[in-house]
Design a protein around this motif. Sequence first.
Motif, short mmCIF file in Angstrom:
data_model
loop_
_atom_site.label_atom_id
_atom_site.label_comp_id
_atom_site.label_asym_id
_atom_site.label_seq_id
_atom_site.Cartn_x
_atom_site.Cartn_y
_atom_site.Cartn_z
N GLN A 1 51.93 36.84 40.40
CA GLN A 1 51.54 37.52 41.63
C GLN A 1 50.80 36.59 42.58
O GLN A 1 51.01 36.62 43.80
N GLU B 1 48.33 36.99 31.55
CA GLU B 1 48.04 35.80 32.34
C GLU B 1 49.25 35.39 33.19
O GLU B 1 49.12 34.99 34.34
N LYS C 1 49.65 37.70 36.18
CA LYS C 1 48.61 37.41 37.16
C LYS C 1 48.97 36.16 37.98
O LYS C 1 48.87 36.13 39.21
#
Length: 479
Positions: free
Chosen positions: A42, A36, A39
């Motif tokens: 990014q 998580e 993610k």
Amino acid sequence: MPTLLVVDDEPSVCYSFSRVFSDANTRIITAGTIAEGLKLHQAEQPEVVVLDLQLPDGSGLKAFEAIRALTPKQPVIFITAHGTTSTAIEAMKEGAFDYLIKPLDFDRVKEILRRAFEAAYLMRVPAVLPSLEPSEQIVGRTPAIQDMCKIIGRVASQDVNVLILGESGVGKELVARAIYHHSRRAGKPFLAINCAALPESLIESELFGHERGAFTGADRQRVGKFEQCHDGTIFLDEIGDMPLAAQAKVLRLLQEQAFERLGGRETIRTNVRLIAATNQDLEKRIAEGLFRADLYYRLRGVTIPVPALRERPDDIPELANHFLFQFNRELELNIQGFDPEVLAYFRQYRWPGNIREMQGVLREVMLRTTGPLVLMEHLPASIRSSNQSADQSSALSEGGNLNEMIDRLIQSPANKIHSQLIANVERILFKKVLQQTDGHIGQASEKLGLNRSTLRYKLRDLGLSIEKVIGEEVDSNII
């Protein structure tokens, strides 16, 4: 608004960060797992990451390696329990910014995050030379600034030490960042340390680190900035205030690229480029026994002097407009410009605090301004009352013959009197020619032997408007 990513599987830790920084100008995003967190990293591209070492889907070091692969200069701060501090120290050797020990001391958290956000900004926002269109640049067209930029361009790619000299507020850090961003080490860390801001008892620990038990309060090992910034660039601001004991260790580091932590025996090797700056006369400090001569000669591989703002008055209008544009965005204002009288006043003011003072004055002035232009009435009383050089220049402009004007300048306490004399003579000359030609810019430029654009630029730079010079409104067709 800067963004902080906190990756920790304890909801209470994530909640604490959100609560503590709820009133700060910081956006907090949180994650409970490595997957998580990566993610979010990014998608949101945070400036700083706080990362727990023990996460449900693996070690925080795994996430650290992934983050470093994507953003090698990103400040990453580890959260560790007492039993895993050795792992955190190893991570710092690999380039982590710092680490925090549970339970968290949020006063310390705030200070570490402040430094991390500052480091992120210094590495992320380029300080570039005037030939580019930057978000933050060295502004100026005078010969002194152009010569300085040429030196920066020549030395940036050379792996030599640089000593930057100049008064407080002239922009020495901006010069250091320009060197870093144009160097071969631009992809590696850049850390700035203000030697004057650190207590004498802590500066060696901050720079070189310490072993547990090295001094009272040293309850754990600490990795110093030189070890942390391996292959990168260290900027030591106000190095003239560095204690002699720390100077000896810096000298050895420059000679051998090696040092020991406080209280330690292990020799640690590092590869850093050193940029130093000072507002002091180091040769005088050497004579007083306060600075090492051998360190001084090591530091001055290349010396870059940064001129004071009063030494380049021709750059002041451009700087004022540069900051006007910048602060309009920051403060969400829409101020169009300056009354020419204000720019003329700025040119004559001595700016003892240099560019830093100008930034502070312009922020205050713009917040006071209610119309489209900054007017004289918006200037702080402290600036108007202390602007003796402006009053003196005005008196000279209205003075008698040229010899009297020169005599007054020579007897005045001001320096750089050549530029003042030229400005005063041009101001008188342009006024008389414009009055003779009834404000006709074409006739005036022909009489002066200048092209129209040059004359307009000089009039604007001197704070002269045709309307004020001839005392009546001029037909725009003639302009």
